[in-house]
Design an enzyme around this catalytic site. Structure first.
Site, PDB file in Angstrom:
ATOM      1  NE  ARG A  45      46.970  42.819  31.252  1.00 61.73           N
ATOM      2  CZ  ARG A  45      46.824  41.883  32.179  1.00 61.73           C
ATOM      3  NH1 ARG A  45      46.422  40.674  31.829  1.00 61.73           N
ATOM      4  NH2 ARG A  45      47.089  42.142  33.434  1.00 61.73           N
ATOM      5  CE  LYS A 206      40.376  35.609  50.558  1.00 64.90           C
ATOM      6  NZ  LYS A 206      41.223  34.509  50.114  1.00 64.90           N
ATOM      7  N   GLY A 359      43.430  44.347  38.960  1.00 69.14           N
ATOM      8  CA  GLY A 359      42.769  43.817  37.777  1.00 69.14           C
ATOM      9  C   GLY A 359      41.266  44.003  37.803  1.00 69.14           C
ATOM     10  N   GLY A 382      48.293  42.179  39.787  1.00 73.31           N
ATOM     11  CA  GLY A 382      49.242  41.751  40.820  1.00 73.31           C
ATOM     12  C   GLY A 382      50.492  42.611  40.828  1.00 73.31           C
TER      13      GLY A 382
END
Ligand code: ADP
Ligand code: MG
Length: 407
Positions: A45, A206, A359, A382
């Site tokens: 990053r 999920k 991520g 996200g």
């Protein structure tokens, strides 16, 4: 119809403005992973922000101020979340002195004074309560130290915070940095001008956190490959007894809807045919591969099996664009990481355009030592998810725009 990607592609970038002699505030995403001793374990990053910072330096901006969050502090100082741990690495990568500003409110006047070639790094902006609340007072303070605002924090661009969003209200010139533009271009290539067939490989924990994504992209893709705990819910929907596996009872019906939607859109679905099961995740004694229909009583499905790797591999091999979001199993545990790593190898070895969002998926690709072999790995977990869901990210929504051809 205008897509969210068209809208975000229409923002002005750093290249469209003149920064010479300007005080530039750059919102970067230096939220890097660190170990227990504050060693940076992955500086991607930080490296991804260098083109934007260097561009400002090379084009004679004065006082470049870098703003970032780091970790999840609760609106006040916490040593372990201090950005001072990042400064050295940044200096090394930039090959330039970086001045660390502990209290930006106290140093406002000094930063605001145009001083050619100085680079400041502000302390973690989330130490201020106003950041997450998108507080106008904090936004104004940030705006007061710059002439130009550059948002290059793709990883935080799905947040409506003071430094990613609110500040734009009070700055005249606000543009996107090069990383932001690169992210948008990379996703556009996969979703707007794809070379078909397109495969979406999804997994992770999920179905509930990815259902919007699934529904949003089903009309655009040709193949849907499902692994991870996500596939447990789908297998359950097919009537298999998943025993103690992680699945979402409340989403079994949703899984059926997705299967039906896929059928209507002629999207081919691939589910695990064999899975790795264990008696315990923390202290596994009994680990075996079984057909997806044969999970033993009390066991949990934790990875895809070798036959599934082969099946998924063949579907992946026939695709020309591959979007991957979500690991195939509990990849953090060595014993359950094989499926995810093999899929990483297969996607990396393919001749397709390959893009990773998420991520944990990016982390898994890194651990599989395949990061260099993907076309693009998003720096935003996200944010990439919300982008794939079709949303316009707040970090883009208030930036200056090039003449709109879109209505
Ligand atoms: P990403 O961050 O890439 O979007 P997610 O956060 O959705 O991915 O999912 C990653 C998590 O899913 C990992 O922590 C992984 O351990 C977990 N996971 C994957 N497969 C399983 C499984 N079969 N059972 C339990 N957890 C799983
Ligand atoms: Mg995750």
């Amino acid at each position: 119809m205008t897509s969210n990607l068209d809208y975000m592609r229409g923002v002005k970038s750093l290249r469209d403005i003149d920064v010479s002699g300007k005080r530039v505030l750059i919102r970067v995403d230096f939220n890097v992973p660190v170990d227990a001793h504050n060693n940076i374990t992955d500086d991607r990053r930080i490296r991804s922000a260098l083109p934007t910072i260097n561009y400002c330096i090379d084009h004679n901006a004065c006082s470049i101020t870098l703003v970032s969050h780091f970790g999840r502090p609760k609106g006040q100082y916490e040593e372990k979340y201090s950005l001072k741990h990042i400064r050295k690495r940044l200096e090394r990568l930039l090959q330039k002195k970086v001045e660390f500003v502990e209290d930006f409110e106290a140093s406002k006047d000094e930063i605001a004074t145009c001083s050619l070639e100085r680079v400041f790094l502000l302390e973690n902006i989330r130490f201020y309560e106003g950041e997450k609340q998108n507080d106008p007072a904090l936004s104004k303070k940030l705006a007061s130290i710059c002439d130009v605002y550059v948002n290059d924090a793709f990883g935080a661009s799905h947040r409506q915070h003071a430094s990613t969003y609110g500040v734009t209200e009070y700055v005249e010139t606000k543009v996107a940095g090069f990383l932001m533009m690169r992210e948008i271009e990379a996703f556009s290539k996969a979703l707007q001008e794809p070379v078909r067939p397109i495969a979406l490989v999804v997994g992770g924990a999920k179905i509930s956190s990815k259902i919007t994504l699934l529904k949003a992209v089903l009309q655009k893709i040709d193949k849907l490959i499902i692994g991870g705990a996500m596939s447990n819910t789908f297998l359950k929907a097919l009537g298999y007894d998943m025993q103690a596996s992680l699945y979402e009872e409340a989403y079994i019906e949703t899984a059926r809807d997705v299967l039906e939607m896929a059928r209507q859109n002629s999207v081919k679905i691939y589910l695990p045919v064999d899975i790795v099961i264990t008696d315990s995740i923390e202290a596994p004694v009994d680990v075996k591969v079984v057909p997806a229909q044969d999970v033993l009583a009390g066991f949990k499905a934790v990875d895809i099996g070798p036959a599934t790797v082969k099946l998924f591999g063949e579907a992946i091999g026939l695709s020309n664009t591959i979007i991957w979001n979500g690991p195939m199993g509990i990849y953090e545990v060595d014993k359950f990481s094989k499926g995810t790593f093999k899929i990483a190898n297969i996607i990396a070895d393919s001749y397709a355009y390959t893009i990773v969002g998420g991520g944990d998926t990016a982390d898994a690709v890194d651990r599989a030592s395949e990061a260099e072999n993907f076309s693009f790995i998003s720096t935003g977990g996200g944010a990439s998810l919300e982008l794939l869901e079709g949303k316009i990210l707040p970090g883009f929504s208030n930036l200056d725009r090039n003449l709109d051809t879109i209505d």
